[in-house]
Design an enzyme around this catalytic site. Structure first.
Site, PDB file in Angstrom:
ATOM      1  N   GLU A  16       0.971  -1.132  -0.015  1.00 41.30           N
ATOM      2  CA  GLU A  16       0.089  -0.062  -0.016  1.00 41.30           C
ATOM      3  C   GLU A  16       0.936   1.297   0.083  1.00 41.30           C
ATOM      4  O   GLU A  16       1.867   1.368   0.529  1.00 41.30           O
ATOM      5  CB  GLU A  16      -0.757   0.120   1.234  1.00 41.30           C
ATOM      6  CG  GLU A  16      -1.655   1.310   1.210  1.00 41.30           C
ATOM      7  CD  GLU A  16      -2.530   1.444   2.503  1.00 41.30           C
ATOM      8  OE1 GLU A  16      -3.681   0.651   2.869  1.00 41.30           O
ATOM      9  OE2 GLU A  16      -2.206   2.173   3.470  1.00 41.30           O
ATOM     10  N   ARG A 107     -16.139   2.261   3.710  1.00 42.47           N
ATOM     11  CA  ARG A 107     -16.963   3.501   4.018  1.00 42.47           C
ATOM     12  C   ARG A 107     -16.038   4.710   4.294  1.00 42.47           C
ATOM     13  O   ARG A 107     -16.488   5.940   3.858  1.00 42.47           O
ATOM     14  CB  ARG A 107     -17.751   2.911   5.292  1.00 42.47           C
ATOM     15  CG  ARG A 107     -18.731   4.061   5.792  1.00 42.47           C
ATOM     16  CD  ARG A 107     -18.989   3.987   7.268  1.00 42.47           C
ATOM     17  NE  ARG A 107     -17.803   4.039   8.224  1.00 42.47           N
ATOM     18  CZ  ARG A 107     -17.932   4.233   9.451  1.00 42.47           C
ATOM     19  NH1 ARG A 107     -18.988   4.123  10.158  1.00 42.47           N
ATOM     20  NH2 ARG A 107     -16.831   4.669  10.203  1.00 42.47           N
ATOM     21  N   GLY A 108     -14.986   4.435   4.854  1.00 44.47           N
ATOM     22  CA  GLY A 108     -14.321   5.528   5.086  1.00 44.47           C
ATOM     23  C   GLY A 108     -14.254   6.204   6.549  1.00 44.47           C
ATOM     24  O   GLY A 108     -15.104   5.962   7.083  1.00 44.47           O
ATOM     25  N   ASP A 109     -13.501   6.954   7.077  1.00 48.60           N
ATOM     26  CA  ASP A 109     -13.560   7.175   8.565  1.00 48.60           C
ATOM     27  C   ASP A 109     -14.269   8.566   8.643  1.00 48.60           C
ATOM     28  O   ASP A 109     -14.549   9.484   7.584  1.00 48.60           O
ATOM     29  CB  ASP A 109     -12.041   7.530   8.992  1.00 48.60           C
ATOM     30  CG  ASP A 109     -11.037   6.342   9.009  1.00 48.60           C
ATOM     31  OD1 ASP A 109     -11.456   5.311   9.329  1.00 48.60           O
ATOM     32  OD2 ASP A 109      -9.822   6.638   8.724  1.00 48.60           O
ATOM     33  N   ALA A 123     -19.961   0.551   3.442  1.00 48.51           N
ATOM     34  CA  ALA A 123     -19.327  -0.160   2.323  1.00 48.51           C
ATOM     35  C   ALA A 123     -20.246  -0.904   1.709  1.00 48.51           C
ATOM     36  O   ALA A 123     -19.932  -1.162   0.435  1.00 48.51           O
ATOM     37  CB  ALA A 123     -18.157  -0.558   2.923  1.00 48.51           C
ATOM     38  N   TYR A 143     -11.446  -6.493   9.593  1.00 50.99           N
ATOM     39  CA  TYR A 143     -10.917  -6.060  10.939  1.00 50.99           C
ATOM     40  C   TYR A 143     -10.801  -7.222  11.987  1.00 50.99           C
ATOM     41  O   TYR A 143     -11.725  -7.733  12.467  1.00 50.99           O
ATOM     42  CB  TYR A 143     -11.776  -5.065  11.726  1.00 50.99           C
ATOM     43  CG  TYR A 143     -11.538  -3.513  11.282  1.00 50.99           C
ATOM     44  CD1 TYR A 143     -11.090  -2.693  11.931  1.00 50.99           C
ATOM     45  CD2 TYR A 143     -12.559  -3.225  10.183  1.00 50.99           C
ATOM     46  CE1 TYR A 143     -10.989  -1.108  11.362  1.00 50.99           C
ATOM     47  CE2 TYR A 143     -12.328  -2.148   9.487  1.00 50.99           C
ATOM     48  CZ  TYR A 143     -11.493  -1.180  10.430  1.00 50.99           C
ATOM     49  OH  TYR A 143     -11.551   0.286   9.749  1.00 50.99           O
TER      50      TYR A 143
END
Length: 287
Positions: A16, A107-109, A123, A143
């Site tokens: 990444e 989804r994102g923070d 998401a 997670y």
């Protein structure tokens, strides 16, 4: 090429990277990519900006460069919480035009300074929307210790099953620092009927401040052994980095022994760290 096709191999190695901040020349990331190329990753994922500071400004451009100039498959991160359907549709169009077929749907923070849009709450909704827009391969995040907002790990895995059923073909984990967490998670997903490849996301500990920040953000546990290392080398950054790299290598070697589908290395745009780890794991990586 679709990223899912890579998993017919014994094990996938991916990296990444993130776009540079606005104050950093864009050429900096291209220098990083030149070095990462020599390590022969199966694909490189590109985030949606360093810490959210540059929202998607160069993700597409960097993904296209990874593929066109370096002949490495790329994957674009695409968060949705602060975007509209029209905005996502336009981003997908740009990615497709540049030959980028692989998406990490997120989804994102939540950003306390931004009012979230309401087109996508989760998401899973983004995954379904992408499926309607074209022939993309969709990866999902997971997670091992449960999403910080989930009621419990079982609830989290139930939601993950919904995301996979919506069209996710493979998964990449958030960082974890104790492999037992990953193995428990893998058992839970199998029981839940989640039968897609799961790459283990590994973030090498290179500084006390950065790992403590990341652990707080994603809710990962801090093993006692690692806590002792952080305390022991609190005033010796070089020794802490060396110990942190060895810790990550031990993690990876143990994961490989136990049949992990892939290793996704969070490089933090540091090719020297990636090179050291890839060299250390050597032939243990079945590729």
């Amino acid at each position: 090429m679709k990223a899912i096709d890579l998993f017919s191999k014994k094990c996938v190695l991916s990296f990444e990277v993130f776009p540079p901040k606005p104050t950093t020349p864009i050429d900096k990331i291209y220098d990083t990519l030149e070095e990462l190329k020599t390590l022969s990753p199966d694909f490189i994922s590109v985030t949606y900006g360093a810490g959210g500071s540059t929202p998607g400004a160069s993700t597409c451009e960097i993904c296209a460069t990874v593929q066109k100039q370096h002949s490495i498959l790329s994957m674009a991160h695409l968060p949705c919480i602060n975007d509209t359907k029209e905005g996502v549709r336009e981003k997908l169009r740009q990615l497709k035009e540049n030959g980028v077929e692989n998406i990490l749907a997120l989804r994102g923070d939540r950003n306390p300074d931004l009012e979230p849009k309401h087109d996508f709450r989760y998401a899973t909704e983004l995954v379904s929307f992408i499926r309607e827009q074209g022939d993309f391969d969709i990866c999902g995040a997971c997670y091992p210790e449960g999403h910080p907002e989930a009621a419990d790990p079982f609830d989290d895995v139930r939601h993950l099953k919904e995301k996979v059923d919506a069209g996710v073909s493979h998964l990449i984990t958030q960082l974890f620092l104790e492999n037992r967490s990953f193995y428990r998670f893998r058992e839970l997903t199998a029981v839940a009927g989640i039968n897609v490849p799961i790459e283990a996301g590994i973030m090498p500990v290179t500084s006390k401040k950065s790992i403590e920040r990341m652990v707080t953000m994603c809710g990962a546990g801090m093993p006692a052994r690692l806590s002792r290392l952080l305390a022991r080398y609190a005033d010796d950054p070089a020794s802490l980095k060396a110990a942190g790299l060895e810790y990550a290598i031990e993690q990876i070697l143990d994961l490989l022994k136990n049949g992990v589908d892939g290793i996704h290395l969070y490089t933090m745009n540091n090719p020297d760290v990636a090179r050291y780890i890839v060299s250390a794991i050597g032939d243990a990586m079945p590729r």
